[in-house]
Design an enzyme around this catalytic site. Sequence first.
Site, PDB file in Angstrom:
ATOM      1  N   LYS A 252       0.811  49.980  85.125  1.00 30.92           N
ATOM      2  CA  LYS A 252       1.454  49.819  86.441  1.00 30.92           C
ATOM      3  C   LYS A 252       2.191  51.087  86.856  1.00 30.92           C
ATOM      4  O   LYS A 252       2.947  51.095  87.818  1.00 30.92           O
ATOM      5  CB  LYS A 252       2.436  48.636  86.393  1.00 30.92           C
ATOM      6  CG  LYS A 252       1.734  47.311  86.153  1.00 30.92           C
ATOM      7  CD  LYS A 252       2.638  46.126  86.392  1.00 30.92           C
ATOM      8  CE  LYS A 252       3.317  45.679  85.131  1.00 30.92           C
ATOM      9  NZ  LYS A 252       4.087  44.434  85.309  1.00 30.92           N
TER      10      LYS A 252
ATOM     11  N   ARG B 146       0.009  56.928  67.687  1.00 30.67           N
ATOM     12  CA  ARG B 146      -1.163  57.829  67.687  1.00 30.67           C
ATOM     13  C   ARG B 146      -1.527  58.107  69.135  1.00 30.67           C
ATOM     14  O   ARG B 146      -1.614  57.174  69.953  1.00 30.67           O
ATOM     15  CB  ARG B 146      -2.356  57.213  66.957  1.00 30.67           C
ATOM     16  CG  ARG B 146      -3.621  58.058  67.142  1.00 30.67           C
ATOM     17  CD  ARG B 146      -4.726  57.670  66.212  1.00 30.67           C
ATOM     18  NE  ARG B 146      -4.437  58.050  64.845  1.00 30.67           N
ATOM     19  CZ  ARG B 146      -5.307  57.973  63.845  1.00 30.67           C
ATOM     20  NH1 ARG B 146      -6.529  57.520  64.074  1.00 30.67           N
ATOM     21  NH2 ARG B 146      -4.981  58.339  62.633  1.00 30.67           N
TER      22      ARG B 146
ATOM     23  N   HIS C 162      -1.048  65.353  61.621  1.00 30.27           N
ATOM     24  CA  HIS C 162      -1.243  64.023  61.037  1.00 30.27           C
ATOM     25  C   HIS C 162      -0.449  64.041  59.724  1.00 30.27           C
ATOM     26  O   HIS C 162      -1.011  64.092  58.636  1.00 30.27           O
ATOM     27  CB  HIS C 162      -2.735  63.773  60.800  1.00 30.27           C
ATOM     28  CG  HIS C 162      -3.099  62.328  60.570  1.00 30.27           C
ATOM     29  ND1 HIS C 162      -2.165  61.352  60.280  1.00 30.27           N
ATOM     30  CD2 HIS C 162      -4.312  61.705  60.570  1.00 30.27           C
ATOM     31  CE1 HIS C 162      -2.796  60.193  60.133  1.00 30.27           C
ATOM     32  NE2 HIS C 162      -4.086  60.377  60.298  1.00 30.27           N
TER      33      HIS C 162
ATOM     34  N   ARG D 135      -7.737  53.165  59.142  1.00 30.09           N
ATOM     35  CA  ARG D 135      -6.850  53.416  58.001  1.00 30.09           C
ATOM     36  C   ARG D 135      -5.367  53.452  58.395  1.00 30.09           C
ATOM     37  O   ARG D 135      -4.540  52.714  57.852  1.00 30.09           O
ATOM     38  CB  ARG D 135      -7.219  54.762  57.328  1.00 30.09           C
ATOM     39  CG  ARG D 135      -8.397  54.685  56.393  1.00 30.09           C
ATOM     40  CD  ARG D 135      -9.203  55.983  56.423  1.00 30.09           C
ATOM     41  NE  ARG D 135     -10.014  55.983  57.630  1.00 30.09           N
ATOM     42  CZ  ARG D 135     -11.251  55.491  57.675  1.00 30.09           C
ATOM     43  NH1 ARG D 135     -11.832  55.108  56.580  1.00 30.09           N
ATOM     44  NH2 ARG D 135     -11.916  55.434  58.810  1.00 30.09           N
ATOM     45  N   THR D 136      -5.028  54.329  59.338  1.00 30.75           N
ATOM     46  CA  THR D 136      -3.615  54.576  59.652  1.00 30.75           C
ATOM     47  C   THR D 136      -2.973  53.333  60.265  1.00 30.75           C
ATOM     48  O   THR D 136      -1.895  52.898  59.843  1.00 30.75           O
ATOM     49  CB  THR D 136      -3.499  55.776  60.612  1.00 30.75           C
ATOM     50  OG1 THR D 136      -4.329  56.829  60.119  1.00 30.75           O
ATOM     51  CG2 THR D 136      -2.081  56.269  60.719  1.00 30.75           C
TER      52      THR D 136
HETATM   53  N1   CP Z   1      -7.733  59.338  58.339  1.00 34.27           N
HETATM   54  C1   CP Z   1      -7.437  58.602  59.439  1.00 34.27           C
HETATM   55  O1   CP Z   1      -6.510  58.913  60.182  1.00 34.27           O
HETATM   56  O2   CP Z   1      -8.248  57.531  59.608  1.00 34.27           O
HETATM   57  P1   CP Z   1      -8.143  56.498  60.830  1.00 34.27           P
HETATM   58  O3   CP Z   1      -8.566  57.232  62.071  1.00 34.27           O
HETATM   59  O4   CP Z   1      -9.081  55.366  60.463  1.00 34.27           O
HETATM   60  O5   CP Z   1      -6.713  56.045  60.926  1.00 34.27           O
END
Ligand code: CP
Length: 300
Positions: free
Chosen positions: A81, A103, A132, A53-54
């Site tokens: 490296k 992320r 998040h 999604r993100t």
């Molecule tokens: N909700 C969410 O962060 O989904 P993903 O891990 O698929 O990005």
Amino acid sequence: MKHLIDITHLTKAQIEHLIQTALNFKKNNLANFHSDVLQGQVVAKLFFEPSTRTRNSFEIAAYRLGAFVISPDMKESALVKGETFLDTIKTLEAMGVHACVIRHAEDGVIQKLAENTQKMAIINAGDGSNQHPTQALIDLMTIYEHQQNWQHLIVSIIGDVKYSRVARSLIQALTIMGVKHIRVIAPQELLPRELADNVQVFNNLNSGLVDADVVVCLRLQKERMTSSAKLNVDAFSEKFCLTEKKLALAKKSALVLHPGPMNRDIEIASNIADGPQSAILKQVENGIAIRMSVLQWCLI
Ligand code: CP
């Protein structure tokens, strides 16, 4: 240029602005929307953990606003490296990248990067069990489309609160918006050590669901559980899976959310996930609009 690292860095007015901008984007047919507002801007996506999604919604959001997106393969980068992550970030900044969407599995690492960049916006796409922020904005937007009176809402959040950055960010976001009734429902081993005073704790699903307006199911974050703390998933599911019978205890109009990805029939029964009260795919759709709103806010 602004960073988005932590939902608590935003005021209520800023959150309302981000949601309103997303709602305005959504009024246009997003599937065909295109603007040049970010033309010439470069957005880098650096994902060190899996995501559907993100990762993809940020890419689509950037495309819809006219930005150019790069997705360096971190396994093929100079990190292998021995380059430090901060040097990688500074290198991208020196190349003229305008925003980095990151992320990472480690709590707090994205905040440290933001403290060391001058020209490039850093956007937290999820760090460890910590934050998040764009998911919290998505959840607020989806709730707002259902019911506008924040103060009178009863929001019940079920499951793995301990390891969930989604739960942590959402509880903080609801608090900023003035929601008075925030409940978490979890077995003792999935409760964090500390919860804010405004959060009511339930170890029993039935009592935690009574009269809820919004029910949020969370994914079991098995990858973050230490081996000594491994959960008995069958026992969890028996007591905490949201089924039709349990959902009937909430208000008839209750909205069901799940940030995804779902473990069907473990946290949420399949017929609830696909049922009339579920807004799970709406959350996904709103993810594009919120990430457009956040990119524009950070870069303009
Ligand atoms: N909700 C969410 O962060 O989904 P993903 O891990 O698929 O990005």
